[in-house]
Motif scaffolding. Sequence first.
Motif, short mmCIF file in Angstrom:
data_model
loop_
_atom_site.label_atom_id
_atom_site.label_comp_id
_atom_site.label_asym_id
_atom_site.label_seq_id
_atom_site.Cartn_x
_atom_site.Cartn_y
_atom_site.Cartn_z
N SER A 55 0.83 -1.21 0.00
CA SER A 55 0.00 0.00 0.00
C SER A 55 0.86 1.26 0.00
O SER A 55 0.51 2.28 -0.60
CB SER A 55 -0.94 -0.01 1.21
N GLU A 56 2.01 1.19 0.69
CA GLU A 56 2.92 2.34 0.72
C GLU A 56 3.66 2.48 -0.62
O GLU A 56 3.90 3.60 -1.09
CB GLU A 56 3.94 2.15 1.85
N ARG A 58 2.64 1.90 -3.52
CA ARG A 58 1.80 2.48 -4.57
C ARG A 58 1.86 4.01 -4.57
O ARG A 58 1.49 4.65 -5.56
CB ARG A 58 0.35 2.02 -4.40
#
Length: 367
Positions: A55-56, A58
């Motif tokens: 998630s980071e 991205r």
Amino acid sequence: MTSRPLFADLHAPTPHEELLALLTLRFTPGLGPRRTESLRAHFGSAHAALRAPRSELRDVPGLDTRSLAAIGTPKAAEQAQAELTEAARLGVTLLGRGLDGYPPALDALEDAPAVLWVLGDLPDLPVVPRAIGIVGTRAASPHAVSLTRTVAADLARAGVVVVSGLARGIDTAAHGAAVEAGGVSVGVLGSAVNVIYPRENERLAERLTLISEYPLGTGPAQHHFPTRNRLIAALSAGTLVVEGERKSGSLITATHALECGRTVFAVPGRAGAPRAAGPHALIRDGAVLTESAADILTEFGWGSVPQQPPLNLPPEQAQVLAVINAPATLDDLQARARLSMPDVQTALVMLQLAGLVEEVGGRWSRR
């Protein structure tokens, strides 16, 4: 606004851990120098980037689906560890961007390599290095080879690092003359530092510091050479183009030099000669017209070429040597020295045997 993983600051990586992480990213498919630097800048280190959740990742600009999926795969980490082991065995130093030892001069590039492979003692290459790149055609004229040798030797005697690409022709002449004059020369390769190309330069390579952005065992490839030219440009305060056609690797290097904010120098040639077309185009566009090392040293305020200790030579030899200030024909030297032709010829033979002069294509120059 970007965010960093909560654990990024819990463990500042050691230099070894960061180098291993940079090397892992180097072996990750889909990640070039720009994307690797984006990851390093976003998370504070390559080590933190490899441990960031998907998630980071991205949030990092420039990453596509393929490169995102490849980050953190075991194969890249295994390749990185194997490369470090093999480099240690061969005596090759790996320098990671952001770590001590990495040349600040490469900060001039937008796509500086994440990792450099170095064989030999790397000279100090600060933001504006006391170094000059010398490039030109592989099929150099005898006059160009002779002039290159004179300029490179004089620069080396003035404490300037000579940078080139170890190719045939101008590159070989520049490297050889610099080390013969007792100076330092850096060869930037389009292959690994343990794969010398061309093969006939293997002995010359042993006298140079070699740099590459390619892993050990990588052979030469056509697309490597234009890419490596940007490193020659960035590692030098200026680039000298001796000979080259309008579309040549030498002109690519000059373009990179301008993009890095470096100075371009060019040697004029014979009007209409194809190998003079590149330098003439550069001069028309504002390159510094260059006929000797003094032109380069003056441009940067680097002083002058140190005078060599006086030689205890017979009068005729001293007289002939004194008038060789640029490549010259036998007739030119006779006119300048005001000696008989037999005396000039005899003096040149003795000076050549002493390693003080050389004859290339009918022109004599100092070594």
